[in-house]
Design an enzyme around this catalytic site. Structure first.
Site, PDB file in Angstrom:
ATOM      1  N   SER A  29       0.834  -1.205   0.000  1.00 29.37           N
ATOM      2  CA  SER A  29       0.000   0.000   0.000  1.00 29.37           C
ATOM      3  C   SER A  29       0.869   1.255   0.000  1.00 29.37           C
ATOM      4  CB  SER A  29      -0.891   0.031   1.249  1.00 29.37           C
ATOM      5  OG  SER A  29      -1.723  -1.106   1.298  1.00 29.37           O
ATOM      6  N   GLN A 176      -9.307   1.987  -0.761  1.00 30.78           N
ATOM      7  CA  GLN A 176      -8.997   2.315  -2.159  1.00 30.78           C
ATOM      8  C   GLN A 176      -9.952   3.377  -2.693  1.00 30.78           C
ATOM      9  OE1 GLN A 176      -8.871  -1.350  -4.388  1.00 30.78           O
ATOM     10  NE2 GLN A 176      -7.005  -2.035  -3.381  1.00 30.78           N
ATOM     11  N   ASP A 326      -7.002  -8.605   4.135  1.00 29.99           N
ATOM     12  CA  ASP A 326      -6.130  -9.429   3.297  1.00 29.99           C
ATOM     13  C   ASP A 326      -5.551 -10.621   4.044  1.00 29.99           C
ATOM     14  OD1 ASP A 326      -6.422  -8.038   0.933  1.00 29.99           O
ATOM     15  OD2 ASP A 326      -4.807  -6.641   1.390  1.00 29.99           O
ATOM     16  N   LYS A 353     -12.285 -10.325  -3.911  1.00 27.10           N
ATOM     17  CA  LYS A 353     -10.841 -10.090  -3.999  1.00 27.10           C
ATOM     18  C   LYS A 353     -10.324 -10.782  -5.259  1.00 27.10           C
ATOM     19  CE  LYS A 353      -9.720  -7.535  -0.432  1.00 27.10           C
ATOM     20  NZ  LYS A 353      -8.902  -6.326  -0.588  1.00 27.10           N
ATOM     21  N   ARG A 357     -12.267 -15.425  -1.869  1.00 20.89           N
ATOM     22  CA  ARG A 357     -11.331 -16.025  -0.906  1.00 20.89           C
ATOM     23  C   ARG A 357     -12.016 -16.903   0.134  1.00 20.89           C
ATOM     24  NH1 ARG A 357      -7.040 -10.949  -0.599  1.00 20.89           N
ATOM     25  NH2 ARG A 357      -5.794 -11.691  -2.354  1.00 20.89           N
TER      26      ARG A 357
END
Length: 446
Positions: A29, A176, A326, A353, A357
């Site tokens: 990031s 984001q 994440d 994602k 996931r």
């Protein structure tokens, strides 16, 4: 970058205890943002510790295509000569984002308030991911976006200058989307505000302030209000990128579950918006201590010592979700070795994602003999109480780097080897992952 090489299957066997000291690649990031903001400053910025994975290199290529000069020295230091806010140039061809959702969404924000047109393309995985949540606020600011059906890539964005400042309440917790609006606000006259009902990672705010943007953050009844004053002048910086907590996560879990392990992961970024996994693992009984805690470039950093410890099942607090989104795949792996049933809910975001996931990890762990129950927004995992799991399966990683690495960790305490169908995607975020695994386990399996 956008066509997949042939699959690289990899079989992983248990190798015994992990010991030693490693560092992890620079935070992804922060790496993306340091390139973008350096490219908008006037003068030369230096970046040390940049993550040199495919996603970040896609950002570097895009900023070069829009006029910035970006060079890597032999010693690994990156030098960026920026064009100034408002100075981005029309790219000559489509910007290839590869597999990087972060690059795409943040760069859409940058382009939105410049009088240029950019076409964004990506690989098959990225082209399936929805961009509507970014398109909507940028369109309110005056950008014109023509996307593929479903708000997906390829898409063309025509920026506008001057753009219109907006006040926007985030409908979903997304760093984001927040960052895209703030970056668009950099070149927009007046004050652009984002209201965040649920806090998300704040790397953009910290770094924008570090580069000299006029930015304020205020807690209100509606949530956090982040305001940026446009037509900013950014000053060049010397940046040291801390190690990525999402990459460190794999070693925190591996050392926790493999008996006899004792490792140090150096220089890990401990931004409070990113440490949900550490909080969850400590709740489960993990032995993780912080050594040499320090502040680097506005971000908290420490070396993490992790020793094997028996884990207990927990109900994962839903409010941890934004700070560990994440890390859920590897948290599910930790749960597979805990005593009891771990319940993790509130993670709807995992469905969109790089892969779904939840479904992908449920299938992978199930194939390795772990009892899992899939929920719409998470998973219940019945752990082995510290025993090795059966293993012996071939896992479909769905071209998702975090699935491939998470299941590699699971294989380190499995009775039979586990085959990952394609380990190549690991290069997108952690090119040295398998080398670090060899370093901690004394090379290949016995």
């Amino acid at each position: 970058m956008s066509h997949h090489a042939p699959a690289q299957p990899l079989t992983v066997s248990a190798r015994g205890a992990l010991r030693g000291r490693i560092t992890v690649p620079g935070d992804k990031s922060i790496s993306h943002r340091s390139l973008m903001l350096s490219a908008l400053a006037v003068g030369e910025s230096r970046i040390e510790g940049l993550l040199e994975g495919e996603d970040v290199l896609a950002t570097a290529a895009a900023m070069r295509a829009m006029g910035a000069t970006i060079e890597r020295d032999a010693d690994g230091v990156w030098r960026v000569h920026g064009v100034g806010v408002g100075g981005l140039l029309q790219p000559a061809q489509a910007l290839d984002m590869g597999n990087s959702g972060t690059s795409t969404r943040l760069l859409m924000g940058l382009v939105a308030s410049h009088p240029i047109t950019a076409t964004f393309v990506g690989d098959a995985s990225l082209s399936g991911r929805p961009m509507g949540r970014v398109i909507e606020p940028l369109a309110r600011m005056g950008a014109d976006v023509t996307a593929s059906p479903g708000g997906k890539l390829p898409l063309m964005l025509r920026g506008i200058s001057p753009a219109v400042p907006i006040t926007y309440t985030l409908p979903v917790a997304s760093a984001q989307v927040k960052s895209a609006i703030l970056l668009a606000g950099l070149n927009t006259p007046g004050i652009t505000r984002v209201i965040e009902p649920v806090p998300t990672r704040d790397h953009s705010e910290r770094m924008l302030a570090g580069f000299g943007a006029a930015l304020s953050v205020e807690d209100t009844a509606e949530g956090k209000v982040i305001a940026i004053r446009g037509e900013a002048e950014l000053r060049p910086q010397a940046i040291v990128v801390p190690g990525d907590p999402s990459s460190a996560a794999f070693w925190l879990v591996a050392a926790s579950v493999v008996p006899g392990s004792d490792i140090v992961v150096g220089n890990v970024g401990l931004n409070p918006t990113r440490t949900g996994l550490i909080t969850a693992l400590r709740m489960m009984g993990a032995d993780i201590t912080e050594e040499d805690a320090r502040i680097v470039g506005g971000e908290p950093v420490a070396d993490l010592r992790v020793r094997h410890a028996p884990l207990r099942a927990i109900e994962v607090p839903a409010d941890l979700a934004p700070s560990m989104i994440d890390e859920y795949p590897v948290l599910f792996v930790a749960a597979a070795f805990a005593e009891g049933r771990t319940v993790a809910r509130g993670a709807h975001e995992l469905r969109v994602k790089e892969s779904d996931r939840i479904a992908t990890m449920a299938a992978a762990l199930g194939a390795c003999g772990v009892a899992v129950e899939e929920h719409e927004d998470g998973m219940t995992v019945t752990g082995s109480g510290g025993e090795a799991i059966p293993g012996g399966a071939t896992i479909a990683s769905k071209l998702d780097h975090r699935i491939a690495m998470s299941m590699t960790v699971a294989a380190l305490h499995a009775r039979r080897p586990v085959t990952i169908d394609d380990a190549a995607p690991v290069a997108t975020s952690y090119p040295t992952f398998f080398a670090s695994l060899d370093a901690l386990t004394g090379g290949a399996p016995a």
